[in-house]
Design an enzyme around this catalytic site. Sequence first.
Site, mmCIF file in Angstrom:
data_model
loop_
_atom_site.group_PDB
_atom_site.id
_atom_site.type_symbol
_atom_site.label_atom_id
_atom_site.label_comp_id
_atom_site.label_asym_id
_atom_site.label_seq_id
_atom_site.Cartn_x
_atom_site.Cartn_y
_atom_site.Cartn_z
ATOM 1 N N GLU A 54 -91.268 -62.106 -37.273
ATOM 2 C CA GLU A 54 -89.994 -61.985 -37.985
ATOM 3 C C GLU A 54 -89.068 -61.002 -37.275
ATOM 4 O OE1 GLU A 54 -88.334 -59.830 -41.948
ATOM 5 O OE2 GLU A 54 -90.133 -61.062 -42.256
ATOM 6 N N CYS A 78 -94.820 -66.602 -51.935
ATOM 7 C CA CYS A 78 -93.450 -66.260 -52.303
ATOM 8 C C CYS A 78 -92.584 -67.495 -52.077
ATOM 9 C CB CYS A 78 -92.934 -65.089 -51.451
ATOM 10 S SG CYS A 78 -92.736 -65.496 -49.704
ATOM 11 N N SER A 85 -98.594 -65.168 -48.407
ATOM 12 C CA SER A 85 -99.052 -66.361 -47.699
ATOM 13 C C SER A 85 -100.423 -66.844 -48.191
ATOM 14 C CB SER A 85 -99.118 -66.069 -46.188
ATOM 15 O OG SER A 85 -99.905 -64.923 -45.930
ATOM 16 N N HIS A 138 -99.323 -66.860 -42.076
ATOM 17 C CA HIS A 138 -100.491 -66.092 -41.660
ATOM 18 C C HIS A 138 -101.626 -66.277 -42.674
ATOM 19 C CE1 HIS A 138 -97.773 -63.294 -39.091
ATOM 20 N NE2 HIS A 138 -98.187 -64.347 -38.422
ATOM 21 N N THR A 183 -88.596 -57.869 -43.852
ATOM 22 C CA THR A 183 -88.595 -58.170 -45.292
ATOM 23 C C THR A 183 -89.835 -57.680 -46.021
ATOM 24 O OG1 THR A 183 -89.544 -60.361 -44.836
ATOM 25 C CG2 THR A 183 -87.144 -60.209 -45.029
ATOM 26 N N SER A 242 -101.855 -60.944 -41.949
ATOM 27 C CA SER A 242 -100.653 -61.037 -42.787
ATOM 28 C C SER A 242 -100.081 -59.645 -43.028
ATOM 29 C CB SER A 242 -100.985 -61.694 -44.130
ATOM 30 O OG SER A 242 -99.927 -61.524 -45.048
ATOM 31 N N SER A 243 -98.855 -59.408 -42.572
ATOM 32 C CA SER A 243 -98.229 -58.086 -42.693
ATOM 33 C C SER A 243 -98.090 -57.661 -44.149
ATOM 34 C CB SER A 243 -96.853 -58.094 -42.018
ATOM 35 O OG SER A 243 -96.169 -56.890 -42.241
ATOM 36 N N CYS A 284 -87.057 -68.669 -43.766
ATOM 37 C CA CYS A 284 -86.840 -68.144 -45.117
ATOM 38 C C CYS A 284 -85.370 -67.742 -45.273
ATOM 39 C CB CYS A 284 -87.736 -66.931 -45.349
ATOM 40 S SG CYS A 284 -87.394 -66.059 -46.908
#
Length: 697
Positions: free
Chosen positions: A126, A15, A260, A43, A163, A219-220, A96
């Site tokens: 985050e 992103c 990511s 991540h 986010t 990675s969430s 970000c």
Amino acid sequence: MSCNNIKVADTAGFCFGVKRAVDGVYNALNEGRGIATLGDIIHNRQVTDDLKARGVYPYAAPEDVPEDKIIVIRAHGVGKDVYDRIGDREYIDLTCPYVAKIHKIVRKYHERGYKIVIIGDSNHPEVIGINGWCDYHAEIIDSESTQIDIEPTDKPICVVAQTTIKKNKFVQIVQILKKTCKSTIEFDTICSATKNRQEEAAALAAQSDCMIVIGGRNSSNTKKLFEISKCVCPCTYHVETADEVPQIQYKKIGVTAGASTPARTIREVVKAMSENLKNEESFAELFETYEQKTLNNGDILEGQIVEVRKNEVIVDLGGFKYNGQLAADQITDDPSLEPSDVVKEGDTIRVYVVGVNDAEGKVVLSRKKLIAMESWNKIKAAYESGEIMEGEVTRTVRGGVLVSADGSQIFVPARQASDRYVSDLESLVGTTLKIKLIDIDEKKKRVVGSARVILEAERKAKEDAFWADAEVGKAYSGVVKSLTSFGAFVDLGGIDGLVHISELSWNKIKHPSEVCAVGDVMDVYIKNLDPEKKKISLGFKKIEDNPWVIVQNKISVGDVIKVKIVRMMPFGAFAEIIPSVDGLIHISQIADRRIGKPEDVLSIGQEVEAKVTDINWEAKKISLSIRALLQKEEKPEPVEEETPAEDDVQPESELVYSTDPEVNPDSEYAQEESEEEAPVEEAPAEEAPVEEAPVEE
């Protein structure tokens, strides 16, 4: 893996925020700078392993980073205290922009006294960083929770979101909070790229027999993509690299990747699937199919970017004999961006065929034209359905502003930009407006929108809801909207009420600004309603703060108290017992002898001890006596009847000494008492012997 069709999601891969962070780290390395990151930059194990090989290591705290290294703040962001701990050291902030926006919201509303609620994973960096902008006092609700349990609070609540959480979960939790909490304001801070990625994953999963989700195990956002895809397509796999691609057979395979996940990893996974492809068609059948494919001007195709150059992008059109050429000015409207800023190798992209030249083997493509066509179709559909659109004000023009929504520029006249007069249209630039399309010219491709009709409709709905539920005595938590010389207007949620200046404080104030300011949150209650005139009078003062209620619990008749002289009158002196509550020391009770005026014994500001001789709580009168403390413990002698000074003086119990402006304004009281004492001051000559009479000890 065997398949006949592999489709990669347009939104797969880095992103904006992650790309910005990764590029920032590698740019610093290319400049020869020694850097260290606070936590893994993203991540993704492949990226972090590569950075470690280049000497870039993650650290948990700024104090742990070697002095010869520049500190890098990753895309997840950090709390305010981390910046304070970095101090004067050099650092590169790669937070970000979407996350930084949440930090500003949280800090703003925390300073205004709101309780902050974060919906997300409490262990995610985050969320930890966001919490750091409200002194780590936020209440964090897991986005996957089935039961919402929030601590009771009288404070208004400000809700933000991690986010990368699911949009539907955020909406569900906010609805529950609004039902259980008195005053709630929410900000949908889910990244737009995350929303698009999740929506596309769900749509692609619905069209596929199998889904492959590529991304780091920790990675969430990748986990969320896997969960969304799994709900729609049961045969969904989560892989980190091409080595993990399963050996199975499916006809239609969808591929998406977390924010990511690098483009090279996506290419390697797709390549691994392609190499395993077992195509049962004969070469002749493939050739026949290939020959039948033709391109025409106006076709809309989906292709894969195979090369990104400085001025153009080469697109594999999937089976056609020529690759397509997409010029830089046909990718985006922003001239400051290069093709590599917008797209990357391996991306799947939808394009419009502008022209085909078989002689030169050239196919000219446009992404801008396709976006414009799709945007106009959305505009027409929105106009016909009355759909409410949302867009950002990009600039001012003559007579109004331009709003960018769904790729189209919508003109909003000045009078339609708000439900109130806007003197400076420039103040709207950069803000987001909800608009409804009120006019469209398909021939000229022009469209007019209005924010005013939406705001007025919302205000009308709020007003109707308010008046249907409003009643005298009902309490509200509102925001001070404006101040006037006579009071403060408070927004109760779409409708304003007035707190009169006399209702703001038990003490005398000259202006409402002594008590409140615009933007303050006030707890008020309805004092009076006029539905016909749409007027609301609000109360703010609390009974328990009334100084007369306070003093009632502190003194009784017979008490000896310390008081301060605040005013002198011909008939006595007023003494402050507590702020805003005075008692009267009658001139006859100031000394143990006859005096001409209070100033002969007392002075303003002097502190003295006095005895409480009488109290009338209803009339707000308190009588004090200094003389009572000066007299000896003996039976008082009877007062001579012929003493005019004693006979003509009005009894203390009938005097009004309240300083409460609603009960007894000073100016009126002084005038009345002066008139009553006038006969005493003009006593006839025969009173002289009494005045010269010796004082009885």
